[in-house]
Scaffold this motif. Structure first.
Motif, mmCIF file in Angstrom:
data_model
loop_
_atom_site.group_PDB
_atom_site.id
_atom_site.type_symbol
_atom_site.label_atom_id
_atom_site.label_comp_id
_atom_site.label_asym_id
_atom_site.label_seq_id
_atom_site.Cartn_x
_atom_site.Cartn_y
_atom_site.Cartn_z
ATOM 1 N N HIS A 270 -44.397 -19.488 -3.044
ATOM 2 C CA HIS A 270 -43.116 -18.853 -2.740
ATOM 3 C C HIS A 270 -42.507 -19.524 -1.510
ATOM 4 O O HIS A 270 -43.189 -19.729 -0.513
ATOM 5 C CB HIS A 270 -43.304 -17.355 -2.473
ATOM 6 N N ARG A 271 -41.217 -19.855 -1.581
ATOM 7 C CA ARG A 271 -40.603 -20.557 -0.465
ATOM 8 C C ARG A 271 -39.180 -20.088 -0.243
ATOM 9 O O ARG A 271 -38.540 -19.554 -1.146
ATOM 10 C CB ARG A 271 -40.605 -22.064 -0.688
ATOM 11 N N GLU A 272 -38.707 -20.302 0.971
ATOM 12 C CA GLU A 272 -37.322 -20.004 1.302
ATOM 13 C C GLU A 272 -36.786 -21.143 2.165
ATOM 14 O O GLU A 272 -37.274 -21.389 3.262
ATOM 15 C CB GLU A 272 -37.196 -18.678 2.058
ATOM 16 N N TYR A 273 -35.783 -21.841 1.630
ATOM 17 C CA TYR A 273 -35.201 -22.978 2.338
ATOM 18 C C TYR A 273 -34.075 -22.526 3.258
ATOM 19 O O TYR A 273 -33.363 -21.564 2.978
ATOM 20 C CB TYR A 273 -34.657 -24.000 1.342
ATOM 21 N N PHE A 274 -33.893 -23.251 4.361
ATOM 22 C CA PHE A 274 -32.770 -23.023 5.271
ATOM 23 C C PHE A 274 -31.496 -23.642 4.708
ATOM 24 O O PHE A 274 -30.427 -23.056 4.742
ATOM 25 C CB PHE A 274 -33.039 -23.662 6.642
ATOM 26 N N SER A 275 -31.629 -24.865 4.235
ATOM 27 C CA SER A 275 -30.466 -25.599 3.738
ATOM 28 C C SER A 275 -30.921 -26.622 2.717
ATOM 29 O O SER A 275 -32.105 -26.934 2.610
ATOM 30 C CB SER A 275 -29.735 -26.302 4.888
ATOM 31 N N ALA A 276 -29.965 -27.136 1.968
ATOM 32 C CA ALA A 276 -30.258 -28.143 0.963
ATOM 33 C C ALA A 276 -29.824 -29.510 1.474
ATOM 34 O O ALA A 276 -28.900 -29.609 2.284
ATOM 35 C CB ALA A 276 -29.521 -27.813 -0.331
ATOM 36 N N GLN B 114 -25.169 -24.056 -1.975
ATOM 37 C CA GLN B 114 -26.021 -25.218 -1.709
ATOM 38 C C GLN B 114 -27.191 -25.296 -2.691
ATOM 39 O O GLN B 114 -28.035 -26.175 -2.574
ATOM 40 C CB GLN B 114 -26.587 -25.158 -0.295
ATOM 41 N N GLY B 115 -27.270 -24.340 -3.623
ATOM 42 C CA GLY B 115 -28.392 -24.340 -4.546
ATOM 43 C C GLY B 115 -29.663 -23.767 -3.967
ATOM 44 O O GLY B 115 -30.760 -24.101 -4.412
ATOM 45 N N ASP C 65 -30.754 -28.197 -7.390
ATOM 46 C CA ASP C 65 -30.917 -27.031 -6.531
ATOM 47 C C ASP C 65 -32.291 -27.021 -5.881
ATOM 48 O O ASP C 65 -33.160 -27.831 -6.210
ATOM 49 C CB ASP C 65 -30.749 -25.749 -7.358
ATOM 50 N N GLN C 66 -32.486 -26.075 -4.973
ATOM 51 C CA GLN C 66 -33.771 -25.843 -4.322
ATOM 52 C C GLN C 66 -34.330 -24.483 -4.724
ATOM 53 O O GLN C 66 -35.282 -24.002 -4.104
ATOM 54 C CB GLN C 66 -33.585 -25.867 -2.798
ATOM 55 N N PHE C 67 -33.744 -23.876 -5.742
ATOM 56 C CA PHE C 67 -34.093 -22.501 -6.090
ATOM 57 C C PHE C 67 -35.038 -22.428 -7.286
ATOM 58 O O PHE C 67 -36.043 -21.715 -7.243
ATOM 59 C CB PHE C 67 -32.825 -21.707 -6.394
ATOM 60 N N LEU C 68 -34.740 -23.142 -8.356
ATOM 61 C CA LEU C 68 -35.537 -23.065 -9.566
ATOM 62 C C LEU C 68 -36.872 -23.779 -9.393
ATOM 63 O O LEU C 68 -36.965 -24.792 -8.707
ATOM 64 C CB LEU C 68 -34.786 -23.687 -10.745
ATOM 65 N N THR C 69 -37.903 -23.247 -10.037
ATOM 66 C CA THR C 69 -39.200 -23.914 -10.046
ATOM 67 C C THR C 69 -39.166 -25.056 -11.058
ATOM 68 O O THR C 69 -38.240 -25.174 -11.874
ATOM 69 C CB THR C 69 -40.315 -22.936 -10.428
ATOM 70 N N ALA C 70 -40.191 -25.909 -11.015
ATOM 71 C CA ALA C 70 -40.264 -27.025 -11.956
ATOM 72 C C ALA C 70 -40.296 -26.518 -13.400
ATOM 73 O O ALA C 70 -39.660 -27.103 -14.294
ATOM 74 C CB ALA C 70 -41.497 -27.875 -11.657
#
Length: 239
Positions: A137-143, A190-191, A209-214
């Motif tokens: 589980h992850r949470e990005y600041f920005s893309a 930003q995805g 995006d940075q949201f969806l899993t592989a």
């Protein structure tokens, strides 16, 4: 809101959404924080301690002086579960991912927040040790910033309304949909947050995006119109 909302106006708001939700069904949790990524981890640590859950919080940074909440963590009731990893500290306290991630069981969950490079490194190590995506589980600041000037134009077909909209190289799908009067929810653009996810009926999305899993990307049944594009000449959307 500052320009248009006055005292006494009635406004409609949505319910809070949690895109970085803690799975309370695990037996043990590994929490990784890089820099100010400690913010959600601090809340998770307090919750896990209150629930009597087993966890370890690994907090990484350049120097102790640049870390937030150090005193609070050091004097917390779960201080024994907090581990600081500093770039300028002794070798013995460096982050040893091979040791921490070497034995993954279905009862463990990994949560991480921090700079993109740090997060990608930890997640890659976890995958390399056989961790399943459902446990990461992850949470990005920005893309990362991407340019689309060299991308080809493509079409999106709105199946429900039978409309076709051309997406030029310099515009996003979200921009063109909103410009055409199509109501699409969005937030970060930003995805990262997943607010704008749209079901895809036909075509092959170019996921950026940075949201969806592989696994979710491979399914090709949804995409983020704020940043993603299309490999196929036309995407058919469930709109």
């Amino acid at each position: 809101m500052h320009d248009s909302i006055e005292e006494g106006d009635l406004i409609t708001v949505g319910l809070p959404r949690n895109l970085f939700e803690l799975d309370s069904g695990a037996d043990h949790y590994l929490l990784f924080a890089g820099g100010i990524g400690i913010t959600p981890m601090l809340a998770m640590a307090h919750y896990l301690y209150a629930q009597g859950k087993s966890f370890a919080l690994h907090y990484c940074g350049r120097t102790a002086a640049r870390l937030a909440f150090v005193q609070q963590l050091s004097h917390s009731p779960f201080a024994d579960a907090v581990h600081f990893h500093l770039d300028d500290g002794p070798t013995s306290q460096r982050l040893d991912l091979s040791h921490l991630l070497g034995t993954q069981s279905p009862s463990q969950q990994l949560y991480i927040c921090g700079p993109t490079g740090f997060m990608d490194f930890v997640l890659a190590e976890a995958r390399g040790h056989g961790w399943h995506e459902d446990a990461l589980h992850r949470e990005y600041f920005s893309a990362p910033v991407t340019t689309t000037a060299q991308d080809p134009a493509f079409e999106v077909e709105l199946r429900q309304s039978q409309r076709v909209i051309v997406i030029p190289a310099e515009r996003t799908v979200l921009e063109m949909l909103l410009e055409a009067g199509v109501d699409v929810a969005s937030s970060c653009e930003q995805g990262i947050c997943g607010s704008c996810l749209i079901p895809v009926l036909e075509g092959q999305p170019d996921h950026r995006d940075q949201f969806l899993t592989a696994q979710e990307r491979q399914a090709n049944n949804c995409f983020t119109p704020c940043c993603s594009r299309s490999f196929s000449p036309r995407l058919v959307l469930d709109l």
